[in-house]
Motif scaffolding. Structure first.
Motif, PDB file in Angstrom:
ATOM      1  N   ARG A  25      43.414  20.112  40.017  1.00 27.67           N
ATOM      2  CA  ARG A  25      43.542  21.268  39.117  1.00 27.67           C
ATOM      3  C   ARG A  25      43.646  20.805  37.670  1.00 27.67           C
ATOM      4  NH1 ARG A  25      47.698  24.139  36.698  1.00 27.67           N
ATOM      5  NH2 ARG A  25      47.413  26.424  36.592  1.00 27.67           N
TER       6      ARG A  25
ATOM      7  N   ASN B  72      38.969  28.486  39.749  1.00 28.02           N
ATOM      8  CA  ASN B  72      40.005  28.736  40.761  1.00 28.02           C
ATOM      9  C   ASN B  72      39.406  28.914  42.149  1.00 28.02           C
ATOM     10  OD1 ASN B  72      42.041  28.567  38.894  1.00 28.02           O
ATOM     11  ND2 ASN B  72      42.122  30.768  38.494  1.00 28.02           N
ATOM     12  N   GLU B  73      38.195  29.493  42.206  1.00 29.19           N
ATOM     13  CA  GLU B  73      37.544  29.616  43.508  1.00 29.19           C
ATOM     14  C   GLU B  73      37.192  28.249  44.072  1.00 29.19           C
ATOM     15  OE1 GLU B  73      34.246  32.162  42.778  1.00 29.19           O
ATOM     16  OE2 GLU B  73      35.433  34.020  42.877  1.00 29.19           O
ATOM     17  N   LYS B  74      36.706  27.364  43.202  1.00 29.80           N
ATOM     18  CA  LYS B  74      36.438  25.999  43.658  1.00 29.80           C
ATOM     19  C   LYS B  74      37.713  25.291  44.094  1.00 29.80           C
ATOM     20  CE  LYS B  74      32.279  25.195  40.909  1.00 29.80           C
ATOM     21  NZ  LYS B  74      31.636  24.361  39.856  1.00 29.80           N
TER      22      LYS B  74
ATOM     23  N   LYS C 210      38.116  32.092  36.727  1.00 23.32           N
ATOM     24  CA  LYS C 210      37.877  32.602  38.080  1.00 23.32           C
ATOM     25  C   LYS C 210      37.020  31.643  38.901  1.00 23.32           C
ATOM     26  CE  LYS C 210      35.993  36.578  40.564  1.00 23.32           C
ATOM     27  NZ  LYS C 210      35.348  37.909  40.442  1.00 23.32           N
ATOM     28  N   GLY C 211      35.931  31.175  38.332  1.00 28.75           N
ATOM     29  CA  GLY C 211      35.047  30.260  39.068  1.00 28.75           C
ATOM     30  C   GLY C 211      35.736  28.953  39.427  1.00 28.75           C
TER      31      GLY C 211
ATOM     32  N   GLU D 273      42.887  39.033  34.745  1.00 34.83           N
ATOM     33  CA  GLU D 273      42.139  37.834  35.126  1.00 34.83           C
ATOM     34  C   GLU D 273      42.759  36.606  34.476  1.00 34.83           C
ATOM     35  OE1 GLU D 273      37.477  36.280  35.068  1.00 34.83           O
ATOM     36  OE2 GLU D 273      38.099  38.060  33.954  1.00 34.83           O
TER      37      GLU D 273
ATOM     38  N   PHE E 292      40.348  26.712  45.257  1.00 34.13           N
ATOM     39  CA  PHE E 292      40.770  27.293  46.536  1.00 34.13           C
ATOM     40  C   PHE E 292      39.982  26.689  47.690  1.00 34.13           C
ATOM     41  CE2 PHE E 292      40.232  30.503  49.880  1.00 34.13           C
ATOM     42  CZ  PHE E 292      41.563  30.705  50.235  1.00 34.13           C
ATOM     43  N   THR E 293      38.670  26.498  47.472  1.00 35.11           N
ATOM     44  CA  THR E 293      37.842  25.871  48.513  1.00 35.11           C
ATOM     45  C   THR E 293      38.320  24.449  48.803  1.00 35.11           C
ATOM     46  OG1 THR E 293      35.947  27.196  47.801  1.00 35.11           O
ATOM     47  CG2 THR E 293      35.498  25.243  49.145  1.00 35.11           C
TER      48      THR E 293
END
Length: 483
Positions: free
Chosen positions: A34, A157-159, A154-155, A128, A161-162
């Protein structure tokens, strides 16, 4: 799933240790990923902001002209920029819509202080998560403004999360492997323990033929070997005990038979005086023999229970040996065995119990006479050296085999059953010597002879006030020591 026991404890402890270690590693890894992504975004925007502020710094254009030029030249994809005054009011933004909101995030004070401000948080209007990077600049050299770039996370954080989900799946797989491995490890420990426990239970029930089977390693192997050795020792001890009971029964029966026979003969009457004297002499001799057997057994019992008390005095070993030679002289004459004492004219005093020391050397010398050939010599040698006094009893008798020499001092052991005895004499002798802080060493060769050496600490040299006929030099009562 597992009943309470060592298996469950091993599995749980091993599993939780690995789980905690894995959790710590994954948490550190995810925070590092992160931080890497966020720092990369910040670094990219920071470099862009520095270029922008260098470009517009010191210019005298109006805010509108500067804003339009920034929009055309220094725009960033998926990132909006804002120009704020020093109060945080939004003057211009890249969306083209007027805004009456006031920015109060932490990046603004940082920028006004001269640093590049950074703030990560949620946008108040959309909710957001965004990152804002700000830096101040001046127009016309007077007015202070802040350029602020805001980008969505957002993008990213999605990565993240994956990546987190993938790391969690890997962690679950690792824990599954660890669980299977820990179960196997626990079984490799518990199964031998269960086997050893079952054999122990059988031994407790008296089945001493049972043994732990299996080639176990490390501590479990040592435990199995120790248990098997214990079982063998129990079998051997039981056999020795049975032999002792058989031997002592025979030893007791022989004198009792003689006493009973002569008692009945004398009780019948019609006997001459010579026959009476012979009978009474035999009864007296066999009675002394019985008393000796009983005393030997009682002494051994006291030693085993640590109840034997020693009355400590200064003891002259030379006089003890001389008296022993007189005691066994008659027995030696019957076999034409001669005894000789070799000692220098020195004081041979030790601190010990005179009666017990006499018992030690009487047993050793008596054995030497018993197992010597006819017309042979037994040498008793006294030596004093380095604060110790040693007494060596050497014979040229039948000797002891190497196999029996290692066991001859064990309780109830008899190397030669033909000569009788309880098999306790040398065991008692050994323990009495140890109570005197001494050492007994036996050297023997079958068919050549045996040498028994007893070494005791010498007493401090003191001149006796007068010549004593006793083999002890007794001082005042308060100088005697009882242990």
């Amino acid at each position: 799933m597992f009943k309470r026991g060592i298996r469950r404890q091993i599995v749980l402890h091993y599993f939780f240790v690995v789980f905690l270690a894995l959790l710590l590693v994954e948490v550190i890894f995810l925070f590092a990923i992160r931080a890497y992504y966020y720092d990369s975004i910040f670094g990219h925007i920071k470099n862009h902001v520095e270029v922008v502020t260098d470009f517009v710094g010191g210019r005298s254009d109006t805010e509108e002209n500067v804003s339009q030029e920034l929009l055309n030249t220094f725009k960033l994809d998926k990132t909006q920029y804002e120009i704020l005054d020093d109060q945080g009011n939004v003057l211009i933004n890249s969306t083209g819509f007027e805004s009456d909101r006031r920015v109060q995030t932490s990046d603004l004070p940082q920028a006004l202080a001269g640093d590049i401000g950074r703030w990560v948080g949620r946008e108040t209007t959309t909710g957001e998560q965004v990152m804002a990077v700000s830096k101040k600049f001046q127009l016309s050299g007077e007015n202070v403004y802040v350029i602020r770039y805001v980008t969505s996370l957002k993008g990213v954080n999605e990565k993240l999360f994956t990546i987190t989900l993938l790391a969690a799946l890997i962690g679950v797989a690792v824990l599954a492997v660890v669980f299977i491995f820990s179960v196997g490890l626990a079984n490799s420990i518990v199964r031998p323990i269960n086997n050893i426990t079952q054999v122990s239970a059988q031994l407790a029930k008296g089945r001493f033929d049972k043994r732990v089977k299996g080639n176990y390693r490390y501590e479990l192997g040592e435990l199995a070997s120790t248990l098997n050795y214990m079982a063998e020792e129990i079998v051997r001890t039981n056999q020795v005990k049975d032999d002792f009971i058989s031997s002592i029964s025979h030893e007791l029966r022989t004198p009792l038979t003689s006493i009973k026979g002569w008692s009945e003969t004398l009780n019948m009457g019609d006997y001459d005086p010579e026959e009476t004297r012979v009978g009474m002499r035999i009864i007296s001799k066999e009675t002394e023999r019985l008393i000796g057997l009983v005393e030997e057994i009682l002494d051994f019992s006291k030693l085993q229970q640590n109840e034997m008390k020693l009355v400590m005095n200064r003891v002259n070993l030379r006089e003890i040996l001389q008296e022993i030679m007189l005691n066994v002289w008659a027995k030696g004459e019957q076999k034409q065995v001669h005894l000789k004492l070799e000692a220098e004219e020195l004081p041979y005093f030790v601190q010990g119990d005179a009666n017990r020391l006499k018992q030690v050397f009487l047993n050793i010398v008596d054995n030497a006479v018993k197992f010597s050939h006819e017309n042979s010599w037994i040498f008793l040698t006294l030596q004093k050296e380095n604060g110790f006094i040693s007494v060596a009893v050497q014979d040229t008798g039948i000797g002891i085999s190497e196999e029996h020499l290692a066991k001859v001092r064990d309780r109830f052991f008899q190397a030669d059953h033909q000569h009788g005895g309880t098999g306790l004499g040398l065991a008692i002798t050994q323990q009495i010597v140890e109570l005197h802080h001494g050492e007994m060493v036996m050297q023997s060769e079958l068919g050549v002879g045996t040498t028994v050496t007893v070494t005791l600490p010498a007493a401090e040299d003191e001149e006796p006030e007068e010549e004593l006929s006793s083999y002890t030099e007794e001082g005042p009562e308060d100088e005697k020591e009882v242990i």
